[in-house]
Design a protein around this motif. Structure first.
Motif, short mmCIF file in Angstrom:
data_model
loop_
_atom_site.label_atom_id
_atom_site.label_comp_id
_atom_site.label_asym_id
_atom_site.label_seq_id
_atom_site.Cartn_x
_atom_site.Cartn_y
_atom_site.Cartn_z
N SER A 25 -5.64 -4.29 45.07
CA SER A 25 -4.51 -3.54 44.54
C SER A 25 -4.75 -2.05 44.66
O SER A 25 -5.87 -1.56 44.53
N THR A 26 -3.66 -1.32 44.94
CA THR A 26 -3.72 0.13 44.96
C THR A 26 -2.93 0.67 43.78
O THR A 26 -1.92 0.09 43.37
N ILE A 27 -3.41 1.76 43.23
CA ILE A 27 -2.76 2.37 42.08
C ILE A 27 -2.50 3.83 42.40
O ILE A 27 -3.40 4.55 42.85
N SER A 28 -1.28 4.26 42.17
CA SER A 28 -0.93 5.66 42.35
C SER A 28 -0.11 6.13 41.16
O SER A 28 0.48 5.31 40.44
N PHE A 29 -0.08 7.43 40.94
CA PHE A 29 0.64 8.01 39.81
C PHE A 29 1.51 9.15 40.29
O PHE A 29 1.25 9.76 41.34
N GLY A 30 2.52 9.48 39.50
CA GLY A 30 3.34 10.62 39.85
C GLY A 30 4.39 10.93 38.82
O GLY A 30 4.66 10.13 37.91
N PRO A 31 5.02 12.10 38.93
CA PRO A 31 6.04 12.50 37.97
C PRO A 31 7.35 11.75 38.19
O PRO A 31 7.66 11.33 39.30
N GLY A 61 8.81 12.33 32.75
CA GLY A 61 7.54 11.73 32.36
C GLY A 61 6.70 11.41 33.57
O GLY A 61 6.78 12.08 34.61
N VAL A 62 5.90 10.36 33.45
CA VAL A 62 4.99 9.97 34.51
C VAL A 62 5.08 8.46 34.72
O VAL A 62 5.30 7.71 33.77
N THR A 63 4.93 8.03 35.97
CA THR A 63 5.00 6.62 36.34
C THR A 63 3.77 6.24 37.14
O THR A 63 3.31 7.00 38.00
N SER A 77 5.92 3.30 32.90
CA SER A 77 6.18 4.73 32.77
C SER A 77 6.03 5.16 31.32
O SER A 77 6.19 4.34 30.39
N LEU A 78 5.76 6.41 31.12
CA LEU A 78 5.80 7.02 29.79
C LEU A 78 6.78 8.18 29.89
O LEU A 78 6.54 9.15 30.62
N LEU A 79 7.90 8.08 29.15
CA LEU A 79 9.01 9.00 29.34
C LEU A 79 9.47 9.63 28.04
O LEU A 79 9.40 9.01 26.97
#
Length: 246
Positions: A25-31, A61-63, A77-79
């Protein structure tokens, strides 16, 4: 509401297990940023013909994007998300030959800290059309109630206008000393989101509909149900950018 929380916890547990099982699995984050068109669905015996209207708001927020298979990903997400509704009433009445006209406009703005947990299917893996769905939990953190009201009775030279911002408080039960221009709603909300989107590499755009299942109307000061239910309904347009992965 308990069933919604149970479903959320179950799905979260299953998602965690699935993520652990996927060694590649790959994990990425972003706005994430976007806009909301919010209202509520009213039901009950004491709504007096109220017709809530939509109001605009925003979210940011961020996802995280957790790739589970080639096409399926989990996106929590945290929004900060603005919801609420607007009501407008106006009319006139005549008593003993004296006519009075009135109007009242109030907007209920509720700011939530929201945690949506969506399962997203992307047709081309990291690009293409998307469909998604999942539960959400939300915690009310602040809000306000702007209002405008007027009363005009020409026959006795009354022309009264008021405007201001009422206070919004969170509680499961209204106090016995409820003040003018003071509104109470329940702090916790929960429900489901679903929608469609498009992804191209790190960019993602989605349109979703939030179906609130928790009644935000608190009990009265005696702890009794007020005979009114209000559930959040939100149309959302959002955009994401994901940075890298691991």
């Amino acid at each position: 509401m308990k069933n919604v929380f149970s479903a959320f916890l179950l799905i979260t547990g299953l998602a965690g297990a699935a993520t652990t099982a996927q060694a590649q699995s790959t994990i990425s984050f972003g706005p994430r940023i976007g806009g909301n068109l919010a209202t509520v669905s009213l039901s009950g015996d004491n709504i007096d013909g109220a017709n809530p209207k939509q109001i605009g708001g925003f979210q940011f927020g961020v996802t995280a994007d957790i790739n589970l298979t080639g096409h399926l990903a989990l996106q929590p997400s945290l929004l900060f998300s603005q919801k609420g509704f607007k009501v407008e009433e106006s009319g006139s009445s005549t008593n003993n030959g004296v006519t009075a006209t009135y109007s009242d406009k109030r907007t209920l703005k509720i700011n939530y800290l929201e945690l949506p947990l969506n399962f997203v299917y992307t047709s081309g893996g990291d690009h293409g059309l998307q469909v998604f769905a999942g539960p959400y939990l939300a915690l009310g953190v602040s809000g306000s109630v702007p209002y405008e009201s007027s009363m005009v009775i020409p026959a006795i030279f009354v022309d009264k206008h008021e405007s201001g911002t009422g206070t919004l408080n969170f509680a499961n039960q209204e106090p016995s000393n409820l003040k003018d221009n003071e509104t109470y709603v329940r702090r916790l909300d929960a429900g489901f989101n679903g929608g469609v989107g498009y992804r191209q590499g790190p960019f993602q755009v989605q349109v979703s509909y939030g179906l609130g299942l928790g009644n935000i109307v608190p009990n009265d000061s005696q702890g009794q149900d007020q005979g009114v239910s209000a559930h959040n309904r939100v149309l959302q347009l959002s955009a994401n950018y994901f940075f890298g992965g691991k």
